[in-house]
Design an enzyme around this catalytic site. Structure first.
Site, PDB file in Angstrom:
ATOM      1  N   ARG A  35       5.781 -24.153 -11.223  1.00  0.00           N
ATOM      2  CA  ARG A  35       5.615 -25.023 -12.397  1.00  0.00           C
ATOM      3  C   ARG A  35       6.947 -25.585 -12.895  1.00  0.00           C
ATOM      4  O   ARG A  35       7.145 -25.739 -14.101  1.00  0.00           O
ATOM      5  CB  ARG A  35       4.935 -24.262 -13.547  1.00  0.00           C
ATOM      6  CG  ARG A  35       3.490 -23.894 -13.292  1.00  0.00           C
ATOM      7  CD  ARG A  35       2.584 -25.079 -13.578  1.00  0.00           C
ATOM      8  NE  ARG A  35       1.185 -24.741 -13.473  1.00  0.00           N
ATOM      9  CZ  ARG A  35       0.416 -24.411 -14.508  1.00  0.00           C
ATOM     10  NH1 ARG A  35       0.909 -24.359 -15.712  1.00  0.00           N
ATOM     11  NH2 ARG A  35      -0.844 -24.132 -14.307  1.00  0.00           N
ATOM     12  N   ARG A  39       6.039 -28.771 -19.271  1.00  0.00           N
ATOM     13  CA  ARG A  39       6.283 -28.988 -20.700  1.00  0.00           C
ATOM     14  C   ARG A  39       7.538 -28.353 -21.273  1.00  0.00           C
ATOM     15  O   ARG A  39       7.907 -28.648 -22.406  1.00  0.00           O
ATOM     16  CB  ARG A  39       5.064 -28.528 -21.509  1.00  0.00           C
ATOM     17  CG  ARG A  39       3.936 -29.517 -21.470  1.00  0.00           C
ATOM     18  CD  ARG A  39       2.686 -28.929 -22.083  1.00  0.00           C
ATOM     19  NE  ARG A  39       2.216 -27.815 -21.248  1.00  0.00           N
ATOM     20  CZ  ARG A  39       1.071 -27.165 -21.447  1.00  0.00           C
ATOM     21  NH1 ARG A  39       0.300 -27.486 -22.456  1.00  0.00           N
ATOM     22  NH2 ARG A  39       0.711 -26.192 -20.643  1.00  0.00           N
ATOM     23  N   ARG A  48       4.698 -37.783 -19.739  1.00  0.00           N
ATOM     24  CA  ARG A  48       3.270 -37.549 -19.936  1.00  0.00           C
ATOM     25  C   ARG A  48       2.738 -38.427 -21.069  1.00  0.00           C
ATOM     26  O   ARG A  48       1.641 -38.972 -20.974  1.00  0.00           O
ATOM     27  CB  ARG A  48       2.968 -36.082 -20.227  1.00  0.00           C
ATOM     28  CG  ARG A  48       1.480 -35.809 -20.141  1.00  0.00           C
ATOM     29  CD  ARG A  48       1.120 -34.421 -20.556  1.00  0.00           C
ATOM     30  NE  ARG A  48       1.483 -34.156 -21.948  1.00  0.00           N
ATOM     31  CZ  ARG A  48       1.114 -33.090 -22.623  1.00  0.00           C
ATOM     32  NH1 ARG A  48       0.399 -32.158 -22.030  1.00  0.00           N
ATOM     33  NH2 ARG A  48       1.483 -32.928 -23.870  1.00  0.00           N
ATOM     34  N   ASP A  85      -2.408 -30.888  -9.608  1.00  0.00           N
ATOM     35  CA  ASP A  85      -3.019 -29.664 -10.116  1.00  0.00           C
ATOM     36  C   ASP A  85      -3.962 -29.114  -9.070  1.00  0.00           C
ATOM     37  O   ASP A  85      -4.444 -29.856  -8.215  1.00  0.00           O
ATOM     38  CB  ASP A  85      -3.771 -29.925 -11.425  1.00  0.00           C
ATOM     39  CG  ASP A  85      -4.019 -28.626 -12.173  1.00  0.00           C
ATOM     40  OD1 ASP A  85      -3.089 -28.105 -12.797  1.00  0.00           O
ATOM     41  OD2 ASP A  85      -5.144 -28.090 -12.069  1.00  0.00           O
ATOM     42  N   TYR A 162     -12.921 -21.392 -11.819  1.00  0.00           N
ATOM     43  CA  TYR A 162     -12.957 -22.478 -12.810  1.00  0.00           C
ATOM     44  C   TYR A 162     -14.272 -23.254 -12.727  1.00  0.00           C
ATOM     45  O   TYR A 162     -14.820 -23.687 -13.744  1.00  0.00           O
ATOM     46  CB  TYR A 162     -11.770 -23.433 -12.602  1.00  0.00           C
ATOM     47  CG  TYR A 162     -10.450 -22.810 -13.004  1.00  0.00           C
ATOM     48  CD1 TYR A 162     -10.031 -22.818 -14.332  1.00  0.00           C
ATOM     49  CD2 TYR A 162      -9.630 -22.182 -12.073  1.00  0.00           C
ATOM     50  CE1 TYR A 162      -8.829 -22.236 -14.718  1.00  0.00           C
ATOM     51  CE2 TYR A 162      -8.423 -21.596 -12.440  1.00  0.00           C
ATOM     52  CZ  TYR A 162      -8.035 -21.623 -13.764  1.00  0.00           C
ATOM     53  OH  TYR A 162      -6.851 -21.039 -14.134  1.00  0.00           O
TER      54      TYR A 162
HETATM   55  O1  CP3 Z   1       4.788 -26.261  -9.936  1.00  0.00           O
HETATM   56  C1  CP3 Z   1       4.806 -27.463 -10.247  1.00  0.00           C
HETATM   57  O2  CP3 Z   1       5.728 -27.977 -10.923  1.00  0.00           O
HETATM   58  C2  CP3 Z   1       3.711 -28.385  -9.711  1.00  0.00           C
HETATM   59  C3  CP3 Z   1       2.621 -28.652 -10.579  1.00  0.00           C
HETATM   60  C4  CP3 Z   1       1.476 -27.692 -10.839  1.00  0.00           C
HETATM   61  C5  CP3 Z   1       0.677 -27.826 -11.981  1.00  0.00           C
HETATM   62  N1  CP3 Z   1      -0.373 -26.961 -11.901  1.00  0.00           N
HETATM   63  C6  CP3 Z   1       0.944 -28.792 -13.063  1.00  0.00           C
HETATM   64  C7  CP3 Z   1       0.298 -28.593 -14.364  1.00  0.00           C
HETATM   65  C8  CP3 Z   1       0.918 -26.656 -10.069  1.00  0.00           C
HETATM   66  C9  CP3 Z   1       1.417 -26.057  -8.759  1.00  0.00           C
HETATM   67  C10 CP3 Z   1      -0.252 -26.216 -10.745  1.00  0.00           C
HETATM   68  C11 CP3 Z   1      -1.150 -25.173 -10.228  1.00  0.00           C
HETATM   69  C12 CP3 Z   1      -2.211 -24.626 -11.091  1.00  0.00           C
HETATM   70  N2  CP3 Z   1      -3.000 -25.277 -11.982  1.00  0.00           N
HETATM   71  C13 CP3 Z   1      -2.662 -23.289 -11.020  1.00  0.00           C
HETATM   72  C14 CP3 Z   1      -2.145 -22.240 -10.045  1.00  0.00           C
HETATM   73  C15 CP3 Z   1      -0.840 -21.692 -10.459  1.00  0.00           C
HETATM   74  C16 CP3 Z   1      -0.883 -20.840 -11.676  1.00  0.00           C
HETATM   75  O3  CP3 Z   1      -0.220 -21.242 -12.653  1.00  0.00           O
HETATM   76  O4  CP3 Z   1      -1.542 -19.799 -11.649  1.00  0.00           O
HETATM   77  C17 CP3 Z   1      -3.715 -23.144 -11.951  1.00  0.00           C
HETATM   78  C18 CP3 Z   1      -4.468 -21.872 -12.232  1.00  0.00           C
HETATM   79  C19 CP3 Z   1      -3.925 -24.413 -12.539  1.00  0.00           C
HETATM   80  C20 CP3 Z   1      -4.975 -24.791 -13.545  1.00  0.00           C
HETATM   81  C21 CP3 Z   1      -4.341 -25.323 -14.751  1.00  0.00           C
HETATM   82  N3  CP3 Z   1      -3.878 -26.617 -14.874  1.00  0.00           N
HETATM   83  C22 CP3 Z   1      -3.976 -24.626 -15.924  1.00  0.00           C
HETATM   84  C23 CP3 Z   1      -4.302 -23.175 -16.203  1.00  0.00           C
HETATM   85  C24 CP3 Z   1      -3.259 -25.527 -16.725  1.00  0.00           C
HETATM   86  C25 CP3 Z   1      -2.551 -25.237 -18.018  1.00  0.00           C
HETATM   87  C26 CP3 Z   1      -3.292 -25.633 -19.209  1.00  0.00           C
HETATM   88  C27 CP3 Z   1      -2.378 -25.546 -20.403  1.00  0.00           C
HETATM   89  O5  CP3 Z   1      -2.664 -26.297 -21.348  1.00  0.00           O
HETATM   90  O6  CP3 Z   1      -1.393 -24.807 -20.395  1.00  0.00           O
HETATM   91  C28 CP3 Z   1      -3.219 -26.753 -16.053  1.00  0.00           C
HETATM   92  C29 CP3 Z   1      -2.563 -27.993 -16.532  1.00  0.00           C
HETATM   93  C30 CP3 Z   1      -1.240 -28.249 -15.924  1.00  0.00           C
HETATM   94  N4  CP3 Z   1      -1.007 -28.271 -14.592  1.00  0.00           N
HETATM   95  C31 CP3 Z   1      -0.039 -28.569 -16.621  1.00  0.00           C
HETATM   96  C32 CP3 Z   1       0.923 -28.799 -15.634  1.00  0.00           C
HETATM   97  C33 CP3 Z   1       2.351 -29.235 -15.843  1.00  0.00           C
HETATM   98  C34 CP3 Z   1       0.133 -28.695 -18.117  1.00  0.00           C
HETATM   99  C35 CP3 Z   1      -0.550 -29.961 -18.524  1.00  0.00           C
HETATM  100  C36 CP3 Z   1       0.107 -30.638 -19.678  1.00  0.00           C
HETATM  101  O7  CP3 Z   1       1.076 -31.408 -19.451  1.00  0.00           O
HETATM  102  O8  CP3 Z   1      -0.354 -30.414 -20.801  1.00  0.00           O
END
Ligand code: CP3
Length: 364
Positions: A35, A39, A48, A85, A162
Site C-alpha cells: 500500500r 492516503r 484522488r 484494488d 467480500y
Molecule cells: O500497494 C499499493 O500501493 C497498491 C494498491 C492497492 C490498493 N489496495 C489500493 C487501495 C493494493 C495492493 C490493494 C489491495 C487490497 N485491497 C487488499 C489486499 C491487501 C490488504 O490490505 O490486505 C484488500 C483486502 C483490499 C480491499 C480494500 N480496498 C480495502 C479493505 C480498502 C480500504 C478501505 C478504507 O477506506 O480504508 C480498499 C480501498 C483502497 N485500496 C485504498 C487504496 C489506496 C483506499 C481508498 C481511498 O483512497 O480512500
C-alpha cells in the site's frame, strides 16, 4: 532497422527486487511497502480529489500512473506496484462495488445462493477490466526501466469473503456458513475466481507486470484443513496457470497469506517463488523452514512506523540480522502501511534497509 528479432529483456536500471525473489545475489536487500501509494501521502489525496473518488482514480490510467509514481519520487523503493484494488474482479463480475466513507468497500449485490454463483461469468481482462491493463501499460512506459512493476490480485478465498459478506467482515459468518453448509456452491465460486485471477494476472503480465503477488488477506481465519481446502488449493491452481516467463525474463510469483505463519511449508509447496510474511512469525524461523525453496518477503509490523527514527532503524536491523547472510529476502511491512503514518518515517525505514543490509551481501 527494427530490432524485432532481439529477444533480450527490456533493460532495468534496478533489478534487485526480481533477483532477490529468485534468491540471486544482490548488493543490498530490496525494499517496497504494501500500500505504498495511498492516503498517508498528501499528494495521493490531492490526485484522488482530482479523480473524484477511489474507483475513478483506478479507472483513469494517467492518474493511476501518477499515484503509482508518487511514493517512488519520495523514497528509494526497489519496486513499483500497480495502483488498483483486489476488488476490481468482483466488480467486473457485476456485484456493484462502492466505497462508503470510513467503512471500506461494499457490494450492492452480494452473493447469497448457488443460483447466483452459477450465473457469474469470468470477466475478460481486456474487456471489463481493460482499464487495469491500460494502467499497467501506462505505468511501464512512465517507469522507463527504473524499477520493476508488480501486478497483483486477491486470492479466490479473500475475494469470496467480500463477495459473500458484502464488504469487510470480522467473523466471516456468511462465507463460513456457505463453506460448511453448502460447500459445492462455495467451491464453484472459488474455482471461477481462480480462473478469473489466472486470466487477469496473465493479462497484467502481457501488459508489462514483471512480477505478480496474490493477496490472501483472510486465509488466516480458517482452520488448517479448511485453509488447504478453500484457500491454498485455489492459489496453487493460480500458480500453475500463470505465465512463467515474459519479455525474456522469469515472472516471479509471491503468495501472501496474512496470519499464515503456521502453513509456510504448504504455501511454499505450491511452486510460488516467494512467500509473504506478516509480523507474527520470526523471519529466521521462516527461513529455516522454507528458505531453501522460496524467497521471503516481509516482515516489519506496519505500526512500527509510528515509532522514532531510532526505533525504526533498530527494528530493521533486528529483522535483517534474523534473516542473516545472503539473498532471498525482500524487505517489506507485514501488511499495508497505515494511513496516518508520517511519510518521513517511511523514508527512514526504506533508507535503513539499504544502509544496514550491505553487510549481509558480501560475496565470500
Ligand atoms: O500497494 C499499493 O500501493 C497498491 C494498491 C492497492 C490498493 N489496495 C489500493 C487501495 C493494493 C495492493 C490493494 C489491495 C487490497 N485491497 C487488499 C489486499 C491487501 C490488504 O490490505 O490486505 C484488500 C483486502 C483490499 C480491499 C480494500 N480496498 C480495502 C479493505 C480498502 C480500504 C478501505 C478504507 O477506506 O480504508 C480498499 C480501498 C483502497 N485500496 C485504498 C487504496 C489506496 C483506499 C481508498 C481511498 O483512497 O480512500
Amino acid at each position: 532497422m527494427s530490432n524485432s528479432t532481439d529477444t533480450s529483456p527490456s533493460p532495468l536500471a534496478n533489478d534487485r527486487y526480481l533477483r532477490a525473489l529468485q534468491r540471486q545475489s544482490v548488493d543490498v536487500t530490496p525494499v517496497w511497502m504494501m500500500r505504498q501509494a495511498g492516503r498517508y501521502l498528501p499528494e495521493y489525496k490531492a490526485t484522488r480529489a482530482q479523480a473524484g473518488d477511489f474507483m475513478s482514480l483506478c479507472r483513469n490510467a494517467e492518474l493511476a500512473c501518477e499515484v503509482t509514481m508518487q511514493p517512488l519520487r519520495r523514497f528509494d523503493l526497489d519496486a513499483a506496484i500497480l495502483f488498483s484494488d483486489i476488488l476490481t474482479i468482483p466488480d467486473a463480475m457485476g456485484l456493484g462495488l462502492y466505497f462508503e466513507a470510513g467503512e471500506g468497500p461494499k457490494f450492492s449485490r452480494p452473493l447469497t445462493s448457488m443460483r447466483e454463483i452459477q450465473k457469474l461469468g469470468v470477466p475478460d481482462p481486456e474487456g471489463e477490466l481493460q482499464y487495469v491493463m491500460n494502467a499497467v501499460r501506462t505505468i511501464r512506459r512512465e517507469l522507463n526501466g527504473q524499477v520493476p512493476l508488480i501486478g497483483f490480485s486477491g486470492s479466490p478465498w479473500t475475494l469470496a469473503t467480500y463477495m459473500i459478506e458484502g464488504g469487510s467482515s470480522k467473523a466471516f459468518t456468511k462465507i463460513k456458513k456457505m463453506a460448511f453448509a453448502e460447500p459445492e456452491a462455495l467451491h464453484l465460486l472459488l474455482d471461477k475466481l481462480a480462473d478469473a485471477v489466472i486470466a487477469y494476472l496473465n493479462a497484467q503480465i502481457a501488459a508489462g507486470a514483471q512480477s505478480v503477488m496474490v493477496f490472501d488477506t483472510w486465509g488466516g481465519v480458517l482452520s488448517p484443513r479448511d485453509y488447504n481446502l478453500f484457500s491454498l488449493q485455489y492459489m496453487a491452481k493460480i500458480v500453475d496457470g500463470l505465465t512463467k516467463e515474459n519479455d525474456g525474463r522469469k515472472v516471479p510469483v509471491t503468495l501472501f497469506t496474512k496470519n499464515g505463519g503456521m502453513w509456510l511449508e504448504s504455501i511454499a509447496a505450491t511452486g510460488c517463488d516467494a512467500v509473504g510474511l506478516d509480523w507474527t512469525i520470526n523471519i529466521d524461523e521462516a527461513r529455516a523452514r522454507i528458505g531453501d525453496k522460496v524467497a521471503l518477503q516481509g516482515n516489519m509490523d506496519p505500526s512500527m512506523l509510528y515509532a522514532s527514527p531510532e526505533r525504526i532503524e533498530q527494528e530493521v536491523a533486528t529483522i535483517l540480522e534474523k534473516y542473516g547472510q545472503g539473498p532471498g529476502h525482500v524487505f517489506n511491512l507485514g501488511h499495508g502501511i497505515h494511513l496516518d503514518v508520517p511519510p518521513e518515517n517511511a523514508g527512514v525505514f526504506v533508507d535503513a534497509v539499504h544502509r544496514l543490509s550491505k553487510q549481509y551481501h558480501c560475496e565470500k
